[in-house]
Design a protein around this motif. Structure first.
Motif, PDB file in Angstrom:
ATOM      1  N   LYS A   2       0.824  -1.206   0.000  1.00  0.00           N
ATOM      2  CA  LYS A   2       0.000   0.000   0.000  1.00  0.00           C
ATOM      3  C   LYS A   2       0.857   1.254   0.000  1.00  0.00           C
ATOM      4  O   LYS A   2       0.564   2.229  -0.701  1.00  0.00           O
ATOM      5  N   LYS A   3       1.951   1.230   0.788  1.00  0.00           N
ATOM      6  CA  LYS A   3       2.845   2.388   0.853  1.00  0.00           C
ATOM      7  C   LYS A   3       3.515   2.615  -0.497  1.00  0.00           C
ATOM      8  O   LYS A   3       3.685   3.764  -0.929  1.00  0.00           O
ATOM      9  N   LEU A   4       3.919   1.540  -1.167  1.00  0.00           N
ATOM     10  CA  LEU A   4       4.548   1.649  -2.473  1.00  0.00           C
ATOM     11  C   LEU A   4       3.579   2.236  -3.491  1.00  0.00           C
ATOM     12  O   LEU A   4       3.945   3.073  -4.324  1.00  0.00           O
ATOM     13  N   PHE A   5       2.313   1.798  -3.420  1.00  0.00           N
ATOM     14  CA  PHE A   5       1.288   2.307  -4.332  1.00  0.00           C
ATOM     15  C   PHE A   5       1.058   3.803  -4.092  1.00  0.00           C
ATOM     16  O   PHE A   5       0.966   4.588  -5.038  1.00  0.00           O
ATOM     17  N   THR A   6       0.970   4.179  -2.817  1.00  0.00           N
ATOM     18  CA  THR A   6       0.786   5.587  -2.465  1.00  0.00           C
ATOM     19  C   THR A   6       1.951   6.433  -2.960  1.00  0.00           C
ATOM     20  O   THR A   6       1.768   7.526  -3.502  1.00  0.00           O
ATOM     21  N   ARG A   7       3.154   5.904  -2.773  1.00  0.00           N
ATOM     22  CA  ARG A   7       4.356   6.609  -3.223  1.00  0.00           C
ATOM     23  C   ARG A   7       4.351   6.791  -4.737  1.00  0.00           C
ATOM     24  O   ARG A   7       4.697   7.848  -5.254  1.00  0.00           O
ATOM     25  N   ALA A   8       3.927   5.744  -5.460  1.00  0.00           N
ATOM     26  CA  ALA A   8       3.893   5.804  -6.926  1.00  0.00           C
ATOM     27  C   ALA A   8       2.870   6.831  -7.407  1.00  0.00           C
ATOM     28  O   ALA A   8       3.138   7.590  -8.350  1.00  0.00           O
ATOM     29  N   ILE A   9       1.708   6.870  -6.760  1.00  0.00           N
ATOM     30  CA  ILE A   9       0.666   7.833  -7.144  1.00  0.00           C
ATOM     31  C   ILE A   9       1.142   9.267  -6.905  1.00  0.00           C
ATOM     32  O   ILE A   9       1.011  10.137  -7.777  1.00  0.00           O
ATOM     33  N   THR A  10       1.716   9.507  -5.731  1.00  0.00           N
ATOM     34  CA  THR A  10       2.208  10.853  -5.410  1.00  0.00           C
ATOM     35  C   THR A  10       3.312  11.278  -6.373  1.00  0.00           C
ATOM     36  O   THR A  10       3.303  12.404  -6.895  1.00  0.00           O
ATOM     37  N   GLY A  11       4.271  10.375  -6.604  1.00  0.00           N
ATOM     38  CA  GLY A  11       5.364  10.678  -7.522  1.00  0.00           C
ATOM     39  C   GLY A  11       4.868  10.914  -8.931  1.00  0.00           C
ATOM     40  O   GLY A  11       5.345  11.821  -9.636  1.00  0.00           O
ATOM     41  N   LEU A 231      22.061  14.786   5.175  1.00  0.00           N
ATOM     42  CA  LEU A 231      22.952  15.222   6.254  1.00  0.00           C
ATOM     43  C   LEU A 231      22.195  16.076   7.269  1.00  0.00           C
ATOM     44  O   LEU A 231      22.371  15.920   8.484  1.00  0.00           O
ATOM     45  N   ILE A 232      21.344  16.968   6.770  1.00  0.00           N
ATOM     46  CA  ILE A 232      20.538  17.805   7.664  1.00  0.00           C
ATOM     47  C   ILE A 232      19.607  16.937   8.495  1.00  0.00           C
ATOM     48  O   ILE A 232      19.505  17.096   9.720  1.00  0.00           O
ATOM     49  N   LYS A 233      18.924  16.008   7.850  1.00  0.00           N
ATOM     50  CA  LYS A 233      17.981  15.142   8.569  1.00  0.00           C
ATOM     51  C   LYS A 233      18.700  14.259   9.583  1.00  0.00           C
ATOM     52  O   LYS A 233      18.199  14.034  10.685  1.00  0.00           O
ATOM     53  N   ARG A 234      19.874  13.764   9.209  1.00  0.00           N
ATOM     54  CA  ARG A 234      20.626  12.901  10.132  1.00  0.00           C
ATOM     55  C   ARG A 234      21.102  13.712  11.340  1.00  0.00           C
ATOM     56  O   ARG A 234      21.112  13.218  12.469  1.00  0.00           O
ATOM     57  N   ALA A 235      21.517  14.958  11.106  1.00  0.00           N
ATOM     58  CA  ALA A 235      21.972  15.809  12.216  1.00  0.00           C
ATOM     59  C   ALA A 235      20.833  16.089  13.192  1.00  0.00           C
ATOM     60  O   ALA A 235      21.049  16.222  14.401  1.00  0.00           O
ATOM     61  N   ILE A 236      19.620  16.165  12.662  1.00  0.00           N
ATOM     62  CA  ILE A 236      18.462  16.452  13.508  1.00  0.00           C
ATOM     63  C   ILE A 236      17.875  15.182  14.096  1.00  0.00           C
ATOM     64  O   ILE A 236      17.263  15.193  15.162  1.00  0.00           O
ATOM     65  N   GLY A 237      18.056  14.059  13.365  1.00  0.00           N
ATOM     66  CA  GLY A 237      17.544  12.785  13.852  1.00  0.00           C
ATOM     67  C   GLY A 237      16.143  12.465  13.379  1.00  0.00           C
ATOM     68  O   GLY A 237      15.345  11.883  14.118  1.00  0.00           O
ATOM     69  N   VAL A 238      15.832  12.846  12.118  1.00  0.00           N
ATOM     70  CA  VAL A 238      14.518  12.530  11.556  1.00  0.00           C
ATOM     71  C   VAL A 238      14.692  11.761  10.250  1.00  0.00           C
ATOM     72  O   VAL A 238      15.731  11.849   9.597  1.00  0.00           O
ATOM     73  N   LYS A 239      13.645  11.025   9.871  1.00  0.00           N
ATOM     74  CA  LYS A 239      13.698  10.225   8.643  1.00  0.00           C
ATOM     75  C   LYS A 239      13.254  11.022   7.430  1.00  0.00           C
ATOM     76  O   LYS A 239      13.833  10.939   6.357  1.00  0.00           O
ATOM     77  N   ASP A 240      12.171  11.799   7.599  1.00  0.00           N
ATOM     78  CA  ASP A 240      11.611  12.608   6.513  1.00  0.00           C
ATOM     79  C   ASP A 240      11.599  14.075   6.918  1.00  0.00           C
ATOM     80  O   ASP A 240      11.525  14.401   8.105  1.00  0.00           O
ATOM     81  N   SER A 241      11.626  14.937   5.906  1.00  0.00           N
ATOM     82  CA  SER A 241      11.621  16.372   6.207  1.00  0.00           C
ATOM     83  C   SER A 241      10.231  16.874   6.574  1.00  0.00           C
ATOM     84  O   SER A 241      10.086  17.966   7.112  1.00  0.00           O
ATOM     85  N   GLY A 242       9.200  16.097   6.270  1.00  0.00           N
ATOM     86  CA  GLY A 242       7.831  16.485   6.580  1.00  0.00           C
ATOM     87  C   GLY A 242       6.869  15.368   6.228  1.00  0.00           C
ATOM     88  O   GLY A 242       7.284  14.236   5.965  1.00  0.00           O
ATOM     89  N   LYS A 243       5.587  15.698   6.171  1.00  0.00           N
ATOM     90  CA  LYS A 243       4.567  14.683   5.890  1.00  0.00           C
ATOM     91  C   LYS A 243       3.574  15.129   4.828  1.00  0.00           C
ATOM     92  O   LYS A 243       2.543  14.492   4.637  1.00  0.00           O
ATOM     93  N   ILE A 244       3.891  16.190   4.117  1.00  0.00           N
ATOM     94  CA  ILE A 244       2.921  16.780   3.201  1.00  0.00           C
ATOM     95  C   ILE A 244       2.672  15.915   1.963  1.00  0.00           C
ATOM     96  O   ILE A 244       1.603  15.976   1.355  1.00  0.00           O
ATOM     97  N   LEU A 245       3.667  15.097   1.558  1.00  0.00           N
ATOM     98  CA  LEU A 245       3.541  14.266   0.366  1.00  0.00           C
ATOM     99  C   LEU A 245       3.413  12.801   0.776  1.00  0.00           C
ATOM    100  O   LEU A 245       4.392  12.196   1.217  1.00  0.00           O
ATOM    101  N   PRO A 246       2.253  12.203   0.641  1.00  0.00           N
ATOM    102  CA  PRO A 246       2.045  10.806   1.043  1.00  0.00           C
ATOM    103  C   PRO A 246       3.031   9.857   0.350  1.00  0.00           C
ATOM    104  O   PRO A 246       3.180   9.882  -0.866  1.00  0.00           O
ATOM    105  N   GLY A 247       3.723   9.070   1.142  1.00  0.00           N
ATOM    106  CA  GLY A 247       4.667   8.104   0.595  1.00  0.00           C
ATOM    107  C   GLY A 247       6.047   8.655   0.325  1.00  0.00           C
ATOM    108  O   GLY A 247       6.992   7.903   0.084  1.00  0.00           O
ATOM    109  N   HIS A 248       6.193   9.985   0.337  1.00  0.00           N
ATOM    110  CA  HIS A 248       7.480  10.618   0.039  1.00  0.00           C
ATOM    111  C   HIS A 248       8.039  11.401   1.212  1.00  0.00           C
ATOM    112  O   HIS A 248       9.238  11.625   1.298  1.00  0.00           O
ATOM    113  N   GLY A 249       7.172  11.861   2.100  1.00  0.00           N
ATOM    114  CA  GLY A 249       7.628  12.681   3.218  1.00  0.00           C
ATOM    115  C   GLY A 249       7.298  14.139   2.978  1.00  0.00           C
ATOM    116  O   GLY A 249       6.146  14.498   2.734  1.00  0.00           O
TER     117      GLY A 249
END
Length: 272
Positions: A2-11, A231-249
Motif C-alpha cells: 500500500k505504501k509503495l502504491f501511495t508513493r507511486a501515485i504521489t510521484g 545530512l541535515i535530517k541525520r543531524a536532527i535525527g529525523v527520517k523525513d523532512s515532513g509529511k505533506i507528500l504521502p509516501g514521500h515525506g
C-alpha cells in the motif's frame, strides 16, 4: 504494498504536474507552482531545523515571505532584463526587517535562529529562484534537467536495490551504494544520447557532447543534493523532512536533488 502504491501515485502526480507546466511553457503556471514550492520548502526547512521551537512564528513567516520575495524578484528580472536594482528592493527590505527582528527576540539560541533563517534562504529559496533564468532561456531544457534527475533516481534505486553492496556515503545515507550511483549515471548518459539522437529538435537543445556533459552534471549534483538534505535530517535525527507528500515525506524530500542541480546547471549554461 500500500505504501509503495501511495508513493507511486504521489510521484506520478508530481511528475505530471512538472511535465505539463514545462511542455505548455505557461509562465504564470510555473510561477504559481514553484512559488508554492518555495513557500512550503522554506517553511519546512525552518520547522525541521527548529524542532525545539526557539525561533518565533513571526520569524518563520518573515523567512517564508523573504524566500517568496526572492523567487518573484528573480522571475521579474529574468523576464525583464532591462529592470535595474529596483528589483532587489523587496528582498533588501526582508534582510533589514529580519535582522532587526532578532534584536527584539529574547532567546538563548540567537545565532542558531539567525543561521536557520539565512540557511533556509540559501539552501531552498535561492536554488529554486535560479530556475527562472533557465526557464526564460528554454523551458524544455529545464524539463530535460528534471528528466535527468528522475532517471538518475530511478537508475540508482533499481541498480542499488539489485546489486548494491559498496556504500557510497554510509555516514550520511547507509542505503546509497556505488553500484546505484553508477546505475543512475549510466542511465542519464544513455538518455542524453537518446535525446540528442531522436528528440533534439523538440528540446531545441545541445550538441551530443553538450547533452552528455549536462547529464553527468545533473547525475552527480543530484546525488550530492540528496546527500546534503540527508545530512541535515541525520543531524536532527529525523527520517523525513515532513509529511505533506504521502509516501514521500516532505517537499524537501521531493526537491532535494534540485537544490544543487539548479545552480550548477545554470553555471553550465552560462559558461556554454
Amino acid at each position: 504494498m500500500k505504501k509503495l502504491f501511495t508513493r507511486a501515485i504521489t510521484g506520478g502526480l508530481y511528475v505530471l504536474l512538472i511535465v505539463c507546466t514545462l511542455v505548455l511553457g505557461n509562465y504564470y503556471l510555473f510561477i504559481t507552482i514553484f512559488s508554492l514550492f518555495v513557500v512550503l520548502g522554506v517553511w519546512e526547512f525552518q520547522s525541521l531545523t527548529d524542532s525545539k521551537q526557539h525561533n518565533p512564528l513571526l520569524c518563520k513567516v518573515l523567512d517564508v515571505l523573504g524566500g517568496l520575495t526572492m523567487f518573484l524578484s528573480f522571475a521579474w528580472k529574468s523576464h525583464n532584463p532591462e529592470i535595474g536594482l529596483i528589483v532587489a528592493t523587496p528582498y533588501l527590505c526582508y534582510l533589514i526587517i529580519r535582522n532587526l527582528a532578532q534584536l527584539y527576540i529574547k532567546s538563548s539560541t540567537t545565532l542558531e535562529n539567525w543561521a536557520q533563517s539565512f540557511m533556509g534562504q540559501l539552501f531552498v529559496a535561492l536554488p529554486l529562484s535560479l530556475l527562472n533564468f533557465i526557464l526564460i532561456e528554454n523551458p524544455l531544457m529545464l524539463l530535460a534537467i528534471f528528466i535527468f534527475i528522475w532517471l538518475n533516481d530511478t537508475g540508482a534505486f533499481c541498480v542499488g536495490t539489485l546489486i548494491g553492496k559498496h556504500r557510497l556515503f554510509e555516514r550520511i545515507s547507509p542505503k546509497k551504494s556505488w553500484e546505484g550511483f553508477w546505475g543512475g549515471l549510466v542511465l542519464c548518459i544513455l538518455s542524453a544520447i537518446a535525446i540528442s539522437t531522436y528528440f533534439n529538435d523538440f528540446f531545441n537543445g545541445l550538441s551530443l557532447s553538450g547533452w552528455i556533459i549536462l547529464s553527468i552534471i545533473v547525475s552527480i549534483f543530484s546525488t550530492w543534493g540528496d546527500l546534503c538534505e540527508s545530512l541535515i535530517k541525520r543531524a536532527i535525527g529525523v527520517k523525513d523532512s515532513g509529511k505533506i507528500l504521502p509516501g514521500h515525506g516532505g517537499i524537501l524530500d521531493r526537491i532535494d536533488s534540485l537544490l544543487l542541480v539548479s545552480p550548477t546547471a545554470l553555471l553550465f549554461f552560462i559558461l556554454l
